[in-house]
Design an enzyme around this catalytic site. Structure first.
Site, PDB file in Angstrom:
ATOM      1  N   GLY A 113       0.605  -1.172   0.043  1.00 32.15           N
ATOM      2  CA  GLY A 113      -0.058   0.006  -0.019  1.00 32.15           C
ATOM      3  C   GLY A 113       1.044   1.091   0.200  1.00 32.15           C
ATOM      4  O   GLY A 113       1.955   1.160  -0.140  1.00 32.15           O
ATOM      5  N   CYS A 114       0.163   2.327   0.183  1.00 31.24           N
ATOM      6  CA  CYS A 114       0.633   3.677  -0.079  1.00 31.24           C
ATOM      7  C   CYS A 114       2.156   3.861   0.471  1.00 31.24           C
ATOM      8  O   CYS A 114       3.297   4.391  -0.181  1.00 31.24           O
ATOM      9  CB  CYS A 114      -0.359   4.572   0.370  1.00 31.24           C
ATOM     10  SG  CYS A 114       0.378   6.603   0.537  1.00 31.24           S
TER      11      CYS A 114
END
Length: 79
Positions: A17-18
């Site tokens: 993820g980010c």
């Protein structure tokens, strides 16, 4: 100009993820010379927005985005 088929380096980020995704790209880009390309494969649905914003903020270029069967591929060029 580089294309998806002939990048200088490859980086498969899977489901990251980010935060982790951006850190991995940052680390990989540090090893490239200006003008070299990095093909990133990412399966996180938010990756497109995260990568585009990161490129704008850091002076790198998002040259191309291609969806693939399970995620997306992003061709980045070091600024």
């Amino acid at each position: 100009m580089a294309t998806i088929s002939d990048p200088d380096y490859l980086l498969d980020l899977g489901e990251q993820g980010c935060g982790q995704l951006i850190m991995e790209i940052f680390t990989a880009m540090r090893n490239l010379a200006s003008g070299q390309t990095l093909l990133v494969t990412a399966y996180d649905p938010a990756a497109a927005g995260d990568i585009a914003a990161w490129c704008r903020m850091t002076g790198h270029r998002l040259l191309q985005r291609l969806p693939d069967a399970s995620g997306s591929q992003f061709l980045l060029q070091k600024g």
